[in-house]
Scaffold this motif. Sequence first.
Motif, PDB file in Angstrom:
ATOM      1  N   LEU A  33       0.847  -1.197   0.000  1.00 20.15           N
ATOM      2  CA  LEU A  33       0.000   0.000   0.000  1.00 20.15           C
ATOM      3  C   LEU A  33       0.880   1.244   0.000  1.00 20.15           C
ATOM      4  CD1 LEU A  33      -2.684  -1.035   2.656  1.00 20.15           C
ATOM      5  CD2 LEU A  33      -2.775  -1.334   0.164  1.00 20.15           C
ATOM      6  N   PHE A  34       0.358   2.317  -0.578  1.00 25.64           N
ATOM      7  CA  PHE A  34       1.078   3.588  -0.596  1.00 25.64           C
ATOM      8  C   PHE A  34       0.806   4.332   0.713  1.00 25.64           C
ATOM      9  CE2 PHE A  34       0.077   2.709  -5.116  1.00 25.64           C
ATOM     10  CZ  PHE A  34       1.380   2.583  -5.594  1.00 25.64           C
ATOM     11  N   ASP A  35       1.835   4.483   1.538  1.00 28.12           N
ATOM     12  CA  ASP A  35       1.656   5.102   2.847  1.00 28.12           C
ATOM     13  C   ASP A  35       1.202   6.548   2.764  1.00 28.12           C
ATOM     14  OD1 ASP A  35       2.417   2.774   4.148  1.00 28.12           O
ATOM     15  OD2 ASP A  35       4.531   3.327   4.208  1.00 28.12           O
TER      16      ASP A  35
ATOM     17  N   GLU B 100      -7.759   6.401  -1.783  1.00 31.22           N
ATOM     18  CA  GLU B 100      -6.839   6.683  -2.891  1.00 31.22           C
ATOM     19  C   GLU B 100      -6.058   5.430  -3.291  1.00 31.22           C
ATOM     20  OE1 GLU B 100      -5.917  11.419  -1.996  1.00 31.22           O
ATOM     21  OE2 GLU B 100      -4.807   9.856  -0.920  1.00 31.22           O
ATOM     22  N   ASN B 101      -5.708   4.606  -2.311  1.00 28.72           N
ATOM     23  CA  ASN B 101      -5.032   3.348  -2.606  1.00 28.72           C
ATOM     24  C   ASN B 101      -5.923   2.443  -3.453  1.00 28.72           C
ATOM     25  OD1 ASN B 101      -2.257   2.413  -1.369  1.00 28.72           O
ATOM     26  ND2 ASN B 101      -3.143   3.829   0.127  1.00 28.72           N
TER      27      ASN B 101
ATOM     28  N   PHE C  13      -6.441   3.587  -7.086  1.00 28.68           N
ATOM     29  CA  PHE C  13      -5.233   3.879  -7.875  1.00 28.68           C
ATOM     30  C   PHE C  13      -5.353   3.389  -9.310  1.00 28.68           C
ATOM     31  CE2 PHE C  13      -0.878   3.284  -9.336  1.00 28.68           C
ATOM     32  CZ  PHE C  13      -0.302   4.491  -8.974  1.00 28.68           C
TER      33      PHE C  13
ATOM     34  N   ARG D 135      -5.459   6.315   6.813  1.00 26.72           N
ATOM     35  CA  ARG D 135      -4.166   6.008   6.193  1.00 26.72           C
ATOM     36  C   ARG D 135      -3.758   4.582   6.549  1.00 26.72           C
ATOM     37  NH1 ARG D 135      -2.104  10.159   2.711  1.00 26.72           N
ATOM     38  NH2 ARG D 135      -3.315  12.005   3.281  1.00 26.72           N
ATOM     39  N   PRO D 136      -2.926   3.949   5.728  1.00 27.91           N
ATOM     40  CA  PRO D 136      -2.485   2.587   6.045  1.00 27.91           C
ATOM     41  C   PRO D 136      -1.878   2.443   7.435  1.00 27.91           C
ATOM     42  CG  PRO D 136      -1.916   3.118   3.787  1.00 27.91           C
ATOM     43  CD  PRO D 136      -2.468   4.384   4.397  1.00 27.91           C
TER      44      PRO D 136
ATOM     45  N   LYS E 115      -5.025  -4.098   6.523  1.00 29.24           N
ATOM     46  CA  LYS E 115      -4.201  -3.748   5.359  1.00 29.24           C
ATOM     47  C   LYS E 115      -4.323  -4.811   4.271  1.00 29.24           C
ATOM     48  CE  LYS E 115      -0.682  -1.162   7.947  1.00 29.24           C
ATOM     49  NZ  LYS E 115       0.729  -1.163   8.388  1.00 29.24           N
TER      50      LYS E 115
ATOM     51  N   ARG F  13      -8.045  -3.275  -3.597  1.00 25.73           N
ATOM     52  CA  ARG F  13      -7.318  -2.602  -4.677  1.00 25.73           C
ATOM     53  C   ARG F  13      -7.083  -3.544  -5.854  1.00 25.73           C
ATOM     54  NH1 ARG F  13      -1.383  -0.387  -3.502  1.00 25.73           N
ATOM     55  NH2 ARG F  13      -1.032  -2.627  -3.415  1.00 25.73           N
TER      56      ARG F  13
END
Length: 239
Positions: A89-91, A97-98, A101, A134-135, A143, A150
Amino acid sequence: MIEIKELVVSFREKRVLDHLNLEVKKGESLVIIGLTGCGKTVLLKTILGLIRPDEGEISIAGTNITELGEGELNKFRKRFGVIFQSNALFDSLSIGENVAFYLREHMELKEGEIGRRIGEMLKMVGLEGIEELRPSQLSGGMKKRVAFARALISNPEIVLYDEPTTGLDPIMADAINNLILSLHNEFSVTSITVTHDRDSAYKIADRIGMLYQGTIIGPLTLSEIQKTDNPIIKEFLRI
């Protein structure tokens, strides 16, 4: 759906995959077991075209991807969903948003439609209403579920799972296995899972193959495994 013939992958002097042959049926849940470091993740990366084989070919739905150029291969990868062992995942991005993507990178959709799809996917994996988090605010199991959302939001034909239960406690690992089964039935995808988790293999597999010394033993159905005389499979699965 996937046919691998005489696949060879080496790193310097070490041959990781040694004339490996494998067929994966359309709609099948295939599990590849094996000891840590035996080359399971290398096999997944080669199927994705991230590693080019030294020899052999990989055909997916009739297309030999080993003959594709990088541009064609990038288009072909859109047919895959991938669950990474580390979740990847994008931190710096929110959960919403993740999950979105792929949609924002590869599809021209209005924000309202993107938001609707994010909500649907998070609800499907049991994480409704966490788009703004957020992650870093999530547990390991959460997660993993976000990673599932995703990967599946693009409606892939094939899903690759790389050690999906690694690092999870037994209760959460079983919940992830149940999620894999439910999503497999919901999306009717072809899936390959690599794992060294025996319980996971038994629960989610239609067939199980063992990667050993660079090649595949099997794959075998669960009933065939119970009757096998192969000492390597018997020892690994404690039959």
